[in-house]
Design an enzyme around this catalytic site. Structure first.
Site, short mmCIF file in Angstrom:
data_model
loop_
_atom_site.label_atom_id
_atom_site.label_comp_id
_atom_site.label_asym_id
_atom_site.label_seq_id
_atom_site.Cartn_x
_atom_site.Cartn_y
_atom_site.Cartn_z
CG LEU A 11 -13.63 19.34 -14.42
CD1 LEU A 11 -14.24 20.66 -13.95
CD2 LEU A 11 -13.90 18.23 -13.41
CG ASP A 12 -10.07 21.30 -14.33
OD1 ASP A 12 -10.41 22.48 -14.21
OD2 ASP A 12 -10.06 20.49 -13.39
CD GLU A 13 -9.09 17.90 -20.58
OE1 GLU A 13 -8.38 18.24 -21.56
OE2 GLU A 13 -8.68 17.13 -19.70
#
Length: 284
Positions: A227-229
Site C-alpha cells: 500500500l502506497d509503496e
C-alpha cells in the site's frame, strides 16, 4: 504519412549503446529522431533510453520486433516500442472527492491528455453529473466489506471488456486487492498527500494542522501490492503560511494532488516513464 514510434530501453550500461541504437534506426528505417533522452544509474550499472522517431518505411510492432531482436539479444536490452497514433484507453476510479476527476476531465477536453476516456467507476453517485457532462460512461459500483471481492471482479471484467490500458485512481478511497494489482502491473496510477507515514488515518490534514507543519505535498505513484509503496512518478510541495487555517491546508493539498496526478498521467500517456528497482526514470 510517416509513422511515429517511441522506443524505451533499459539494459546493463556499456559503451556504444547510443551509437548502436541510432545506427539501427537510421540503417533500417531511415529514421528521423524527434526526441532522445538517456539516463545512467551508476550505482546499479544500468542504462535507460527513450527515442521518439518517425519513418516513412513500414514499421509496426511485429515487424520491428523481428528486425530489432538480434541487436536486443546482443546487448541484453529490455525494451518496448509503442505507436502514439493509437490513443490509450483510460479508466478513472473515484470516490466522493471530485477535484482530481474534474481536473482530468477538463484537461482531456482541452487536449492536454491525449487518450480515450473509456469509463469512470465510482462507489459514490456524486461523480455521475461530471461524467455525464463530459460524456464519459459512468459505472456506479457501491462497495461494502461483504461485497468487495465480487465488486472487484466486476471491475476486472469491465476493464477487460473495454481493453483498458491505464487505470487512474483519482482519489478512489478503496484498497485494491492483490489480484487487481497483479492484473495491471505498472498500469495503475494513484495520488495521495505526502504526509505519510507521519500522519495516517481518515483526517491527515487535521492531524498535520494540529502538529503545525510548515510544508505540505502530494505524491503520484504506480500502485503495487504494498500500500502506497509503489514507484513514485511525481511529487510537489508548497509552504504553509503562518496565517493558514485548516481549510487553507486542505485547498493547497488538493491543488497539489491535481498537479501531480495530471503530470503522472500525461507522462505515462507519452511513454516517458521507465520503472526499475521500485523507482522511476522520467524522460524529458
Amino acid at each position: 504519412m510517416p509513422t511515429t514510434a517511441v522506443l524505451l530501453i533499459d539494459c546493463p550500461d556499456r559503451k556504444g549503446l547510443v551509437a548502436a541504437i541510432a545506427n539501427f534506426l537510421v540503417d533500417n528505417y531511415d529514421a528521423n529522431v524527434l526526441n532522445a533522452d538517456q539516463h545512467q544509474d551508476a550505482a546499479l550499472g544500468l542504462f535507460f533510453m527513450r527515442v521518439e522517431f518517425e519513418t516513412d518505411r513500414p514499421c509496426d510492432d511485429s515487424q520491428f520486433r523481428e528486425i530489432f531482436a538480434p541487436l536486443a539479444a546482443q546487448m541484453n536490452l529490455d525494451w518496448k516500442i509503442t505507436f502514439p497514433a493509437r490513443p490509450q484507453k483510460v479508466a478513472i476510479f473515484v470516490s466522493h472527492y471530485l477535484h482530481c476527476l474534474a481536473d482530468l476531465l477538463h484537461r482531456h477536453q482541452t487536449g492536454e491528455l491525449p487518450c480515450e476516456l473509456a469509463l469512470i467507476v465510482s462507489n459514490h453517485e456524486s461523480a455521475r453529473p461530471l461524467a455525464e457532462f463530459y460524456g464519459v460512461p459512468f459505472h456506479f459500483t457501491p462497495v461494502t466489506a461483504a461485497t468487495k471481492e465480487a465488486v472487484e471482479q466486476q471491475h476486472l471484467d469491465l476493464l477487460a471488456a473495454n481493453n483498458i490500458d491505464l487505470i487512474v485512481l483519482a482519489r478512489y478511497m478503496q484498497i485494491l486487492l492483490p489480484r487487481f494489482v497483479q492484473a495491471h502491473p505498472l498500469r495503475i496510477i494513484n495520488v495521495h498527500h505526502s504526509f505519510l507515514p507521519a500522519f495516517t488515518g481518515a483526517k491527515p490534514y487535521h492531524a498535520a494542522f494540529a502538529r503545525g507543519v510548515k510544508l505540505i505535498g502530494a505524491t503520484s505513484h504506480y500502485v503495487t501490492e504494498e500500500l502506497d509503496e509503489g514507484p513514485i512518478i511525481e511529487q510537489d510541495v508548497t509552504r504553509v503560511a503562518q496565517s493558514d487555517q485548516l481549510p487553507d491546508l486542505i485547498q493547497k493539498g488538493r491543488d497539489l494532488e491535481r498537479l501531480v496526478l495530471s503530470r503522472a498521467v500525461r507522462w505515462h500517456l507519452a511513454h516517458r516513464i521507465l520503472s526499475y528497482a521500485n523507482k522511476t526514470v522520467i524522460f524529458s
